[in-house]
Scaffold this active site. Sequence first.
Site, mmCIF file in Angstrom:
data_model
loop_
_atom_site.group_PDB
_atom_site.id
_atom_site.type_symbol
_atom_site.label_atom_id
_atom_site.label_comp_id
_atom_site.label_asym_id
_atom_site.label_seq_id
_atom_site.Cartn_x
_atom_site.Cartn_y
_atom_site.Cartn_z
ATOM 1 N N ASP A 158 27.218 46.240 46.019
ATOM 2 C CA ASP A 158 27.346 46.245 47.480
ATOM 3 C C ASP A 158 27.252 44.818 47.979
ATOM 4 O O ASP A 158 26.779 43.929 47.270
ATOM 5 C CB ASP A 158 26.203 47.058 48.098
ATOM 6 C CG ASP A 158 26.391 48.552 47.910
ATOM 7 O OD1 ASP A 158 27.511 48.952 47.583
ATOM 8 O OD2 ASP A 158 25.412 49.300 48.085
ATOM 9 N N ASP A 190 22.902 52.085 48.263
ATOM 10 C CA ASP A 190 21.715 52.285 49.101
ATOM 11 C C ASP A 190 21.813 53.533 49.974
ATOM 12 O O ASP A 190 20.813 54.039 50.440
ATOM 13 C CB ASP A 190 21.467 51.056 49.990
ATOM 14 C CG ASP A 190 22.674 50.692 50.842
ATOM 15 O OD1 ASP A 190 23.647 51.474 50.850
ATOM 16 O OD2 ASP A 190 22.657 49.635 51.489
ATOM 17 N N ASP A 227 26.170 57.293 48.302
ATOM 18 C CA ASP A 227 26.379 56.528 47.073
ATOM 19 C C ASP A 227 25.930 57.310 45.835
ATOM 20 O O ASP A 227 26.133 56.854 44.716
ATOM 21 C CB ASP A 227 25.600 55.199 47.122
ATOM 22 C CG ASP A 227 26.256 54.197 48.049
ATOM 23 O OD1 ASP A 227 27.485 54.254 48.189
ATOM 24 O OD2 ASP A 227 25.550 53.362 48.625
#
Length: 1205
Positions: free
Chosen positions: A466, A786, A790
């Site tokens: 990310d 997070d 996901d």
Amino acid sequence: MTNPPGQSVSANTVAESHEGEFGCTLMDLRKLMELRGADAVAQISAHYGGVQEICTRLKTSPIEGLSGNPADLEKRRLVFGKNVIPPKRPKTFLELVWEALQDVTLIILEIAAIISLVLSFYRPPGGDNEICGHIASSPEEEEEGETGWIEGAAILASVIIVVLVTAFNDWSKEKQFRGLQSRIELEQKFSIIRNGQLIQLPVAEIVVGDIAQIKYGDLLPADGILIQGNDLKIDESSLTGESDHVKKTLDKDPMLLSGTHVMEGSGRMVVTAVGVNSQTGIIFTLLGASEEEDDDDKKKKGKKQGAPENRNKAKTQDGVALEIQPLNSQEGLDSEDKEKKIARIPKKEKSVLQGKLTRLAVQIGKAGLIMSVLTVVILILYFVVDNFVIQRREWLPECTPVYIQYFVKFFIIGVTVLVVAVPEGLPLAVTISLAYSVKKMMKDNNLVRHLDACETMGNATAICSDKTGTLTMNRMTVVQAYIGGTHYRQIPQPDVFPPKVLELIVNGISINCAYTSKIQPPEKEGGLPRQVGNKTECGLLGFVTDLKQDYQAVRNEVPEEKLFKVYTFNSVRKSMSTVIRKPEGGFRMFSKGASEIMLRRCDRILNKEGEIKSFRSKDRDNMVRNVIEPMASEGLRTICLAYRDFDGTEPSWDIEGEILTSLICIAVVGIEDPVRPEVPDAIAKCKRAGITVRMVTGDNVNTARAIATKCGILTPKDDFLCLEGKEFNSLIRNEKGEVEQEKLDKIWPKLRVLARSSPTDKHTLVKGIIDSTAGEQRQVVAVTGDGTNDGPALKKADVGFAMGIAGTDVAKEASDIILTDDNFTSIVKAVMWGRNVYDSISKFLQFQLTVNVVAVIVAFTGACITQDSPLKAVQMLWVNLIMDTFASLALATEPPTESLLRRRPYGRNKPLISRTMMKNILGHAVYQLLIVFLLVFAGDTLFDIDSGRKAPLNSPPSQHYTIVFNTFVLMQLFNEINARKIHGEKNVFAGVYRNIIFCTVVLGTFFCQIMIVELGGKPFSCTSLTMEQWMWCLFIGIGELLWGQVISAIPTKSLKFLKEAGHGSDKEDISRDTEGMDEIDLAEMELRRGQILWVRGLNRIQTQIRVVKLFHNNHEVAHKPKNRSSIHTFMTQPEYPADDELSQSFLDIQEGNPELVSKAGTSVLLLDGEAASHDNINNNAVDCHQVQIVASHSDSPLPSLETPV
């Protein structure tokens, strides 16, 4: 109903005396929480007079919460229970000793030693030993013959030492892990309102009557009733098996259950049941019932014994299961059916290292077994031929015990060869290395949930990261703004805006951000203000503060309970909207979200006078080109603020397409999230280490490209791809919308940035890279995440990293490792530790296999030529102890160095034993064999001493064979130093002083060897040596170091005839190869003893709920995890337990036999681990905008220690 478990009669009596102080009893609340939907609403209204009245009865305020008075909290715990589930007592040291004694090879050795001990006291009638072939040539030797019992006794003593060491290892590991568990428990907290203040409280301290603030991504730690909710949707599949998210409202379904996930929205609830009294706690009660039934059956039938798997079963039955009184229930199936069902349960997928170790351990074990059998057969044949063919002796009845004694001696030699050959220390080395690494990794901000993830990271070839918070600092600040047709490069003074525009900006941000997001004063004077909650929202709130406005004053005027409707942010909307009533009538909706998406919903915009003017597509294109793209190219995240008024007739709020349109644009702001200063260096290290880093983000492609360039993922001269999610999908999907692996294989090798990506895109990319066979070797992929959505990508990845600070509970539960600082550099440290684990195992293998080869060949050859082994049984057990326990401790605790990042990943198929290691093993084996055979066959001449060859039975120890034994051990000791290097390095002492454990083990072993030789005497078949003899032994041992330099000087490339060993296989092969799975997995068996593991997922929750519904004969059915942890911590916290397989059989039957539940008149929706293991399980769920968080592959269904619910 029965009393809750864990409460004695006296405790119940005291609790009942206090129940009258509250308006409802524990049983009332338990019955209430069993209701759902309209039934629950009707009961709350009819029996209690509404949710507010329940709060009144529980003496709590829905706004202020509990006062926090210690006496009141203690009273609540006494009446309604604590938010913990009591564990069973840990196993005692004596129980661990008994379990260690179940080892089949040790049992054989014990029996042989006892037979030897008994027969050693036998003498032929008349004392004439010559007729039996045992010649006592002198009175001294006759006296020695009388002490023949010593060898049998010494073997028994050695077995006891081995057992004690094994038991102590288990005990100390479990103690260490329990301590670590209790430390981490304190970090698990939940948002609770007390005294009007929102505080983070350890989940174990939550009591009935607490007001809990719940939000997107939370895992509910207790049962409760909704007081206020905003677009709240809950994933109850863990309890009902229903994959659709359940909308929670006050008027339709306000019941919130522990163990369920908040998938959208926010709200507040009053806690009504905790611990074993919650819905999930009741399941644990039934689990305790089945466990007790299993224990009773086991006691009645007795233990089946002998097989190594039974020994390990015993080892893994650690005392960390629940100690819960059962509800009234019936036995589900008989034992035979249970065993059949359990046998059919598919075995779990092994990690890369586990697969390689299993194959290698089995191969070595088979070779050792063959050698030991050959040794015994040759010794017996040699004896029989020599005595009854060559010397023509007759078999006399009185000599039978003497002959049997010889045969027992031969058998003992064979068993000791097997003991030395079987790599028992290999699993121990794995466990020690992983446990050591996990403990150290905590200091490097890596909280390892699954042990095998630690070593898998050493194989990682790709990292999909990310952007926000991982590569950047996750400290959002508004640095640019476009308001009223003007692009402000710096935040202006508030007086430049018309009052109407300023009011809309302040109200739009203050009201349309989660009320849990706040800006708080800095902890230290002169520091930056603290951002609490969603960091993007905190950046916007900081913008309000920069405009010298007070967002809290606006929130006080419009408290959260006055919000009429909230459309919370999700991956589909890419925006958040909040509706409030206007004082003059009608409604106003504030919206915020990604600028490109929001601008498409706007048809009007405010000018600099604050007037509304039209906003056409041409204006939108100009704004994108002149405002948004320049902001994005500087790495800024662009957020659009908008609003809409609804006058007249109230619209249908559920038709989002009509509501979230025709908006009026207020402003576009550019939010800066600086790159972490240490990230570029970390990414450069990854490149040197042969690891490809890809950025996967939901941000604008220009923002993503700018950040990727700052990080070093992209460089100006690269021709790598930077795609948006839409373009990515168009390139990899066919006309039917299906992903084609061939198309994906053309994209992913060059792809470095995937922007504006959805969770589906992320999962597709990760799955595509893992499944690809385009490269030379299969990829091992690590992924960071997070958000709740996901989950599928984190589970699909070889290693999933969740954010410890910004990550949701759902993401943490789906992950393998939690980054406690959300920092990319911690991932690089995890790679280093993973490679270090791999190297540690290889070092141990290099050392152990050298000892194996030499010891087995010496024993075998000695037996064939001299009718005896130069290394006696007790000596071999000592060598085995050095080789297994001490060496694994010394070599498996080497700290990692930066040099580990200067070579390419091993990958899935690279063998454990490289050609260089094979060169070292065989090279040192040749040296040691030459020395040992020289000493065996010429040592008596060289040292001018009596020969120890062909010594009669029970003859005294000789200096000759003592020198052989001493030299052999010293060569192993110095070769242990050589084994520290496995890549052909010259300096084997590099960094040796940094490893205190290694130095201690080597020096300690050397001291023990001196004691054994000088003081061991008959038990160790040793006699004291002269100083000169010691010097020679030491000189030959040191020769190992010199010989090591010679070996390292030989180019490995020139030794092409050497074969590698310990090859792995692809993950699919490992998981689908059922024949290989049936072999004894030594590595796995050892790893399942006292190891650190987190219980995962939702699949077992569903099983246990089935059990509950079966017994209660209700209408809802599903699965539940096997763990005995609390609801909250089993998802978000590690376990340090050991398995109890037998106690799980009841649940396994339910899982293996859904028909059983169906027969009870219930409908079953299977969402179990078997289904979840398929590669494409998540795609449809995500595409339907409903994410099913699939249960992770369970490494080991381990019970937990005492953990809060």
